[in-house]
Design an enzyme around this catalytic site. Structure first.
Site: not given
Ligand SMILES: NC(=O)c1ccc[n+]([C@@H]2O[C@H](COP(=O)([O-])OP(=O)(O)OC[C@H]3O[C@@H](n4cnc5c(N)ncnc54)[C@H](O)[C@@H]3O)[C@@H](O)[C@H]2O)c1
Ligand SMILES: [Zn+2]
Length: 367
Positions: A119, A141, A183, A225, A235, A239, A243, A246, A250
């Site tokens: 939990r 999030k 971003e 942010k 949100e 907030r 977006n 987006h 999206h």
């Molecule tokens: N929680 C939130 O508020 C929020 C906001 C925006 C995006 N997201 C989520 O984030 C995700 C995308 O994140 P991302 O773009 O970081 O993708 P990701 O986590 O898949 O990372 C991208 C790639 O980079 C590699 N990698 C990571 N760090 C590295 C490093 N330092 N050196 C070399 N390779 C590295 C990973 O193995 C992966 O292949 C999506 O699922 C999205 O929904 C969440």
């Molecule tokens: Zn985004």
């Protein structure tokens, strides 16, 4: 070093942005965890590239590593189950601290593991991609995908500490880096003309991986942010401006089945489309729209979007989970640094904006 406090209803936590902070992680983490056990849930790719640094940096603390193969197709409840079982097998109790290490996927999955295991246990976020540093790791999030849509199951779970080391970006692919930069530009458009201008003039330095520029861009993004999230944790209103780009972005990601574009690239297109929509409904002055577009395109190329049907993209907008009571809200720039949230825009105008943004990218894109 920048230590940026983020205040939420339940707690205040620090985001540390410092080149090399992974190497001295123990002294930064110790005040938060004391002698509790740390379970590093690490994306395998990030671990292979940067894990050795964290491992050395945490020396002296009680930690162990759970590497996990991640990816959008592994951002699933089944992986959460697998990880929580691994935690239990290792004897993690309610005092355990999860340290999420990797990109946004690691942050979302490990964050949700922490939100739900027994939990809720504490989580420290250690984002290693630019996208995760400027966006995903701040705001609390967490969650996973369903077969029917992205990020549909999750929880708000604020971290106790966030460690961001711009040096981790050295091993990131240029394309992933570029996606994160869009971003950053987004934060400039919604909140800070200064950030936007610095990114506009710093384009070559950004592309070359200039560490000072990255430290600045990350810290400013976190501040923006953080400020927005502080005012609206869940949100309800403000907030929503995060977006920007987006709503249509999206839709484009979905229409291209999450294969053609990285998230940030879809957002880049979405920002161009929002600018054109804003201009069409009289919110965005054309010189501001052009300036935003020029800077976004200068950070390109955005992969070719040839053959896409603007009508189909626009039709997907109403399927976005961010619709409220069936109404689609668009975040439109009034000027750089300030946006307006508008709903009730006629569907034809959305199609037109989508089409003209596709054309703009086709004219500006080289791949
Ligand atoms: N929680 C939130 O508020 C929020 C906001 C925006 C995006 N997201 C989520 O984030 C995700 C995308 O994140 P991302 O773009 O970081 O993708 P990701 O986590 O898949 O990372 C991208 C790639 O980079 C590699 N990698 C990571 N760090 C590295 C490093 N330092 N050196 C070399 N390779 C590295 C990973 O193995 C992966 O292949 C999506 O699922 C999205 O929904 C969440
Ligand atoms: Zn985004």
């Amino acid at each position: 070093m920048e230590r940026i406090p983020v205040r939420t209803a339940a707690s205040t936590y620090d985001v540390i942005v410092e080149s090399g902070c992974l190497d001295r992680a123990a002294e930064l983490v110790a005040p938060v965890v004391g002698d509790r056990r740390i379970f590093v849930i690490a994306d395998e790719g990030a671990w292979a590239a940067q894990g050795a640094r964290l491992e050395r940096g945490l020396a002296g603390l009680r930690f162990e590593t759970l590497p996990v193969k991640l990816g959008e197709d592994r951002k699933r409840l089944s992986v959460v189950e697998e990880l929580t079982e691994r935690l239990h097998e290792r004897g993690a109790d309610r005092s355990a601290v999860v340290l999420a290490f990797g990109g946004g996927i690691a942050g979302d999955v490990a964050g949700f593991v922490a939100a739900s295991y027994m939990r809720g246990v504490d989580v420290i976020q250690c984002p290693t991609t630019l996208l995760a540093q400027v966006d995903a790791a701040v705001g609390g999030k967490t969650g996973v995908n369903l077969r029917t849509g992205k990020n549909l199951v999750g929880a708000f779970h604020q971290p106790r500490l966030v460690l961001m080391d711009p040096q981790t970006l050295r091993t990131l692919s240029p394309r992933e880096l570029g996606a994160g930069l869009y971003e950053v530009i987004k934060h400039g458009v919604i909140w800070s003309r200064e950030l936007f201008d610095r990114m506009a003039e710093g384009r070559d330095r950004a592309k070359a991986g200039d560490p000072d520029l990255f430290e600045y861009a990350i810290a400013e993004s976190v501040r923006i942010k953080g400020e927005v999230v502080e005012k609206d944790e869940r949100e309800g209103g403000l907030r929503r401006i995060l977006n920007y780009g987006h709503t249509l972005g999206h839709a484009l990601e979905a229409e291209t089945e999450y294969k053609l574009l990285l998230h940030g690239e879809a957002v880049a297109w979405g920002m161009i489309a929002a600018g054109r929509l804003g201009e069409a409904v009289g919110v965005t002055p054309s010189e501001e729209r052009r300036r935003i577009e020029d800077v976004i395109l200068s950070y390109g190329p955005i992969p070719s979007l040839e053959g896409l049907d603007a009508e189909k993209v626009a039709a997907r907008v109403s399927g976005d989970k961010k619709t409220i009571g069936g109404k689609v809200h668009f975040i439109l720039p009034e000027k750089i640094g300030q946006t307006l949230v508008l709903s009730g825009i006629p569907h034809e105008k959305v199609i037109e904006a989508a089409q003209s943004a596709l054309d703009a990218v086709a004219a500006g894109a080289v791949v």
